[in-house]
Enzyme design. Structure first.
Site, PDB file in Angstrom:
ATOM      1  N   GLY A   1      13.423 -57.977  64.929  1.00 63.83           N
ATOM      2  CA  GLY A   1      14.032 -59.295  65.054  1.00 63.83           C
ATOM      3  C   GLY A   1      13.095 -60.434  64.684  1.00 63.83           C
ATOM      4  O   GLY A   1      11.901 -60.233  64.433  1.00 63.83           O
ATOM      5  N   HIS A   2      13.634 -61.642  64.705  1.00 68.68           N
ATOM      6  CA  HIS A   2      12.851 -62.815  64.293  1.00 68.68           C
ATOM      7  C   HIS A   2      11.674 -63.084  65.226  1.00 68.68           C
ATOM      8  O   HIS A   2      11.766 -62.900  66.424  1.00 68.68           O
ATOM      9  CB  HIS A   2      13.724 -64.068  64.130  1.00 68.68           C
ATOM     10  CG  HIS A   2      14.601 -64.419  65.266  1.00 68.68           C
ATOM     11  ND1 HIS A   2      15.706 -65.229  65.112  1.00 68.68           N
ATOM     12  CD2 HIS A   2      14.572 -64.092  66.572  1.00 68.68           C
ATOM     13  CE1 HIS A   2      16.287 -65.377  66.276  1.00 68.68           C
ATOM     14  NE2 HIS A   2      15.635 -64.702  67.172  1.00 68.68           N
ATOM     15  N   ASN A   3      10.581 -63.496  64.612  1.00 69.10           N
ATOM     16  CA  ASN A   3       9.363 -63.887  65.337  1.00 69.10           C
ATOM     17  C   ASN A   3       8.617 -62.720  65.977  1.00 69.10           C
ATOM     18  O   ASN A   3       7.634 -62.940  66.690  1.00 69.10           O
ATOM     19  CB  ASN A   3       9.660 -64.918  66.441  1.00 69.10           C
ATOM     20  CG  ASN A   3      10.361 -66.149  65.929  1.00 69.10           C
ATOM     21  OD1 ASN A   3      10.462 -66.361  64.726  1.00 69.10           O
ATOM     22  ND2 ASN A   3      10.858 -66.963  66.826  1.00 69.10           N
TER      23      ASN A   3
END
Lengths: 351, 351, 351
Positions: A250-252
């Protein structure tokens, strides 16, 4: 030997040369010039092949193997058949990997840009690249030297790819900076929007995802894996980390160096994973947690809180692995008449 | 600010204009003409940037932030630094999303049909579409106005796509009717056969899958997700539902409006999910069950029976979340010597 | 009836002919010439359509159905409405599948090789194949007669594909030998490197993967599934085995004949699965274990040890399914005040 339709074997090599390239030591210098033509497992190797002994449970196989040569730890040297030539190593599997890499090196696509690739005029393709048919490369893309991009892959505007990186067929990459000597298998999607919404009953509002994906050198990414770009901060995969097939990142998310992520793992947004951590297959990590360096997570565990460096966890929600094993045993005991405990006697009595 | 290789920022805007477009209220009309140039997180925002405070645990960061402007709930207005301009909103994250959308709008591919796309003569492509290289579009396909279809995607015969829908690279879509303003990320496969067989030891017989996939307006579908078509009834994804990466949706599944399906969820055939339900990552749903509107399923839970509207469930097999937490705690207690209970004393005694 | 944009129905057929092709028996020879035009579910079928009754819970629906004809087990013949024509079968769903296959046969792509496919001159394409636009076929590939290869798929050097095999869009296949009448859905990746490394803190060394993938006749493989090639031994999928979407199959896995692998299953390296085994959705199997013939694994179970032939297992770590159910019930009871047991009384007492 490997199927010649798919694999091309290098020329035979002396044991001495194999010792050098693998970091192993020849047990008897007299064998230095003996020629080895291939690698093979202990039970199938013949006179001109080299095998290895890594797992102690195969010592019996080793004792009767007909391999012309074998890589072993020094302590097993005494178990070898008389005729076998020995390559001594503290890490025989690693030495074997190097020797197998010699006999079966990666065969790149033929150098050159396919006339059926579609490359924007502003893109830069380094020397010695192989760009297959159907590849689409966008504006201002920078591809380093000696890279391979497989058929029908799509490299979106602005992406940079380091030297000697290989990208399989049918991948898409956007909003990303890819290191050197990276291996990206087929069907990998890197850089799409993370799953970011301001949620509301009357309709979720999409939150622009303004970060990138930064992939370190020598990372390997398995087929079908998806890595979303960051929301503003970046999604980062550290140098040398190996990721298996169908993994979701996922993001980050920030993954350290030399981590190992087995297939179908899912890592929710903003979670951080330390160097050398090992995540078993189908593990799920909640967002915004930290997995310490060198931590090990058992397959299928579901982790919802930080895991300390070096710890082993398992279960859902994950707990230290010994506790998980004890929970498992306790549960099993609770239901087993044959382990009829006091508790169960009580439980089954009329209340 | 976001990496200029990948993102294009819109022109600066007055706070007043940002208030209008986001539905927030300017706390002090004197600031109406102050110019904002970008969005940024609280700890990195400067004089000319707007940030937001949504999570109470960041109030400290808010108090010391140098953001030129910030979107906050009215109750935190008093905590703002003196120099900060405030945009008041009951849902700051939603207001932020709107403002970020202003600064970083979706940049469509360049309008036009690539000469390297392969489009059947009977297909209809609406005005203002961007169709990338390598796209293959079959017979009688209808693509609405203002759509984007990414490189090497394949749209099979008869599919209809509503206005302003964006489809990423390397997707395949068949047997489907896609709504307006839908976002389909890369590598999504929609409309293939469901997994339907008359099972038998001597060989499974394939059952023709005669339904479609109906995708409502403003649905978003993550990379690598697969949605099988119905068996005769249709597979349906309701308006505004957001689906993350690598999700599996079986034949005849019906999902309501504005649901949220996090990555790697698997939904077996004929299951129905109500409006606004939220499924955590890696959740598995058995076939032929009903998840009520607004229900919430914890990550990795395995659901084998109906879940009432509005309920929260977790675990495998899933139970009401409070019960699951109690099970978890109970199990943990059973094995912990430090919580040495009567039961354990008995258990460990010789029996 | 099925949407004419996507499906093409065959000509009407007499009940007698449908009985013959499905192996069912006509209950009353008088009806032999009655014409049937389509299949339909019990509650929607009309005078000229044939339906089926398989699940006893639909007997009520059967009693009031207006279907012109219906396939049923002989024991339900007495429950039929007077006007209904009956096709008797011991396996009505299987007979229905055959009839539905008659009315809606697979419609192959139009025969011929697209001028936009890129096929190496050394490849051999059998008669009657349909090769879509954007397909890339490498050196010495052998494609049998009557095969279909969907748009933008990539077949790497040396692969062989048996007669009448269908490959969907956007697949990649390398290092593989594919049988006859195999169905490979979109986005499948076969033959990439397995996840093999000599692990070490200072950097993992890639181990060459020298085996192949061998796919038996009549195998079906779902969208987005990944099958890695063997390390030296091969990865093998036995004849007639059906694999759903987004499944991960590791190197050296050997699956027997007619097994059923539901979506999102993950199978780690060198595990063997017997004939006819059924793996529920999201099941995870550890490496180097054996699942016996005909074994059944409940959805989401995590299997870390051998499972005997014919056994049913569930849970993580998986245990015999009855034990798993008892564990579940026991856990549920432990936390329920309403089932206040002696144990709990003790537990809650001051210690």
């Amino acid at each position: 030997m490997a199927d010649v339709r798919f694999f091309t074997r290098s020329a035979p090599q002396t044991i001495q040369a194999l010792a050098s390239l693998s970091g192993a030591m020849l047990a008897d210098e007299c064998h230095a010039d003996y020629l080895i033509v291939d690698v093979a497992p202990l039970d199938r190797a013949g006179e001109s092949e080299v095998s290895f002994l890594d797992n102690p449970k195969y010592v019996e196989l080793f004792r009767t193997s007909r391999a012309g040569a074998c890589i072993v730890k020094p302590k097993y040297a005494g178990d070898a058949p008389a005729a076998m030539r020995l390559l001594l190593s503290d890490d025989p599997y690693r030495a074997y990997a190097r020797i197998a890499q010699y006999f079966y090196p990666y065969i790149p696509l033929e150098e050159g840009i396919s006339p059926n690739a579609h490359i924007d005029a502003s893109a830069h393709i380094g020397e010695g690249c192989a760009i297959a048919a159907g590849v689409v490369i966008g504006k201002h893309v920078m591809v380093g030297k000696g890279c391979t991009i497989g058929a029908n892959s799509v490299i979106h505007d602005g992406v940079t790819i380091g030297d000697n990186t290989r990208i399989g067929a049918l991948c898409s990459i956007s909003h990303a900076q890819i290191g050197e000597r990276v291996i990206i298998h087929r069907g990998v999607h890197i850089g799409q929007d993370g799953f970011g919404f301001a949620l509301a009953r009357e309709g979720h509002v999409k939150v622009p995802q303004l970060g990138r994906v930064m992939i370190g050198d020598e990372v390997e990414i398995g087929a079908g894996t998806c890595i979303d770009r960051g929301t503003g901060p970046d999604t980062v995969i550290g140098e040398g980390t190996k990721i298996d097939n169908l993994v979701q990142i996922g993001h980050n998310v920030v993954i350290g160096k030399h981590a190992v992520i087995v297939s179908q793992v899912g890592i929710a947004g903003s979670t951080r994973i330390g160097d050398g951590a090992v995540l078993g297959g189908q593990v799920g990590l909640a967002g915004h947690i930290r997995i310490g360096a060198g931590a090990r997570l058992a397959a299928q565990s579901g982790v919802i809180a930080d895991v300390p460096a070096g710890a082993s966890y398992g279960g859902t929600p994950a707990v230290p692995i010994k506790d998980w094993h004890r929970q498992t045993v306790t549960l099993a005991r609770l239901i087993k008449p044959k382990h009829h405990t006091h508790f169960e006697a009580v439980e089954e009595a009329p209340v």
